[in-house]
Design an enzyme around this catalytic site. Structure first.
Site, PDB file in Angstrom:
ATOM      1  N   LYS A 196      53.924  26.223  44.172  1.00 57.56           N
ATOM      2  CA  LYS A 196      53.267  26.411  42.885  1.00 57.56           C
ATOM      3  C   LYS A 196      51.934  27.109  43.158  1.00 57.56           C
ATOM      4  CE  LYS A 196      50.817  25.725  39.124  1.00 57.56           C
ATOM      5  NZ  LYS A 196      49.433  26.245  39.005  1.00 57.56           N
ATOM      6  N   GLU A 401      29.742  20.650  45.007  1.00 55.16           N
ATOM      7  CA  GLU A 401      30.310  21.947  45.373  1.00 55.16           C
ATOM      8  C   GLU A 401      30.166  22.918  44.196  1.00 55.16           C
ATOM      9  OE1 GLU A 401      34.207  23.469  47.774  1.00 55.16           O
ATOM     10  OE2 GLU A 401      34.559  22.056  46.143  1.00 55.16           O
TER      11      GLU A 401
END
Length: 497
Positions: A196, A401
């Site tokens: 995927k 992040e």
């Protein structure tokens, strides 16, 4: 869209035809025929439409992968044949390297020149490295005692067998490379795969699927289902007939995938987020340190899980290194990745651009210094390379992040201070140390809580070196012999003779 930058004829041919998913060796639009639009990040213009798969498409792909694993020519294939197929696949990637690089550029925004030299070349090297492992997966024999049967004789051995059907979910920052990191060991060990790709960047995965077919892999060995992560990614993670899930992406999504996989005790490998420190000791040449730190964060627009997004410089050299980094950042040319003179391309999407802009604005509101950069540009999803100083270690810019070309920098006084700051993070993916004092470096390395430590370089990858992280940066490792272990099960056999 690309008139100013002519494309390889086969790249244009790929873009001009209808994109389809690969399930069981057949190209398909999916059970509902839905599509989703892809944009070129450099222009924000429409690129192509790809199928928007469904959980039903995932179920069909898993069934095809299961059949190929259990009962096909693949299930009885010898190691040498698996090796040769991987070598053939590597040759095809090398043949079509320019096409793959252009597709990566158009779909992701990164420099086509850099994609050819780094992403595609690493894929070629990795498949050739993994091809060698196909013939080198071994077990061990043991001389068992079995104390409850003292008069019996036994032969014991431990075998390694392919884990089975692998569900692979990859991120958008290195679409082709991450797919190859997962497909390579899966095919080397004899597994089958349902891939995927990321919602935004499926084009090189579909091109890779074409090459897998051309190489001669049996139907169902590799299946590619495109679509939305919350739909098809979630269905793949929770599918009870998947034996292993391997995922690269953000830590929050990784947690969801891990929880879904746990319901069926599906084996997992999770390569997740990072906030990697770059540590510069005061014996290092300031210009060399600045170039290294700039490359560590600005490579791939900062959209790198192990980007050197936290910079710690020993106080004596701090101001000089900051000035040099600003000179580098201010001199970088932003633009379309098809232009070989460009230093930095766009971010992946308007959403990501807004996220990065939000962190920069947060820095301003907290009173940090925007030493350079700090603005967006368009058309396309550009953010100028940014350096932020005067930040507190506990603020979100240091702890979270950002995943963009934003570097936060702080001075430190001594080695103990540097190690404390470097380890003060929920992540532990990578770290780099810049120094010519190798005795000091060797004493520091064991104390850094990270899966990779680079010395006088950053994000330097090799197929033989395992890659993964400590703490919230994930579970398991990609590449190296460690990858083979993650795609096999250990079986103990005891025979009374």
């Amino acid at each position: 869209m690309t008139d100013a930058f002519p494309l390889h004829p086969k790249t244009r041919e790929f873009l001009d035809r209808r994109c389809s998913m690969l399930i069981g060796g057949e190209w398909t639009a999916g059970e509902q025929g839905r599509t989703m639009a892809l944009l070129n990040p450099a222009t924000a213009a429409h690129l192509v439409d790809v199928p928007k798969g469904t959980p039903g498409d995932i179920d069909r792909a898993v069934q095809q992968a299961r059949q190929a694993f259990d009962d096909s020519s693949w299930s009885s294939m010898r190691p040498r044949e698996r090796q040769n197929l991987l070598l053939k696949l590597a040759d095809l990637l090398e043949r079509d390297a320019d096409i793959l690089a252009e597709l990566e550029c158009l779909n992701n925004g990164k420099s086509a020149q850099m994609a050819r030299a780094v992403d595609v070349q690493l894929c070629i090297d990795f498949f050739r490295y993994m091809a060698g492992w196909a013939t080198k997966i071994t077990g061990t024999t043991v001389n068992p005692s079995v104390p409850l049967m003292p008069d019996a004789h036994f032969h014991g051995y431990i075998a390694r067998e392919p884990v089975g059907v692998v569900g692979a979910i990859v991120a958008w920052n290195f679409p082709l490379l991450l797919a190859c990191w997962k497909i390579g060991p899966a095919l080397a060990t004899g597994c089958t795969v349902v891939l995927k790709p990321a919602d935004e960047t499926p084009l090189t995965a579909l091109k890779l699927a074409e090459l897998v077919q051309e190489a001669g892999y049996p139907p169902g060995v590799l299946n590619v289902v495109t679509g939305i992560g919350a739909e098809v990614g979630a269905a793949l993670s929770a599918h009870p007939d998947i034996d292993k899930i391997t995922f690269t992406g953000s830590t929050p999504v990784g947690k969801l995938i891990g929880k879904a996989a746990l319901e069926s005790m599906t084996r997992i490998t999770l390569e997740l987020g990072g906030k990697s420190p770059t540590i510069v000791l005061d014996d290092m040449d300031p210009m060399e340190a600045a170039v290294g730190a700039a490359n560590a964060i600005f490579f791939n627009q900062g959209q790198v899980c192990c980007a050197g997004s936290r910079l710690y410089v020993q106080r004596r050299q701090f101001d000089r290194v900051m000035a040099e980094i600003c000179d580098i950042a201010n001199g970088m040319k932003l633009g379309n990745g098809l232009d070989s003179s460009v230093d930095m391309g766009p971010l992946i999407s308007a959403k990501q651009q807004a996220r990065v802009d939000g962190y920069i604005e947060m820095g301003r509101e907290l009173g940090a210094t925007i030493a350079c950069g700090g603005t967006s540009a368009g058309p396309g999803f550009f953010v100028r390379p940014t350096l932020i100083t005067d930040v507190d270690q506990k603020c979100p810019l240091v702890q979270e992040e950002i995943f963009g070309p934003v570097l936060v920098a702080q001075p430190f006084d001594d080695i103990e201070d540097a190690i404390r700051l470097a380890n003060d993070s929920p992540f532990g993916l990578g770290a780099s140390i810049w120094s010519n004092n190798l005795s000091q470096v060797h004493r520091m390395i064991p104390r850094i809580r990270a899966g990779s430590v680079w010395v006088n370089c950053h994000t330097a990858l090799d197929p033989a070196l395992p890659f993964g992280g400590y703490k919230m940066s994930g579970i398991g490792r990609e590449m190296g012999e460690a990858a083979i272990e993650h795609y096999t099960e250990s079986k103990s056999v005891l025979i009374r003779v």
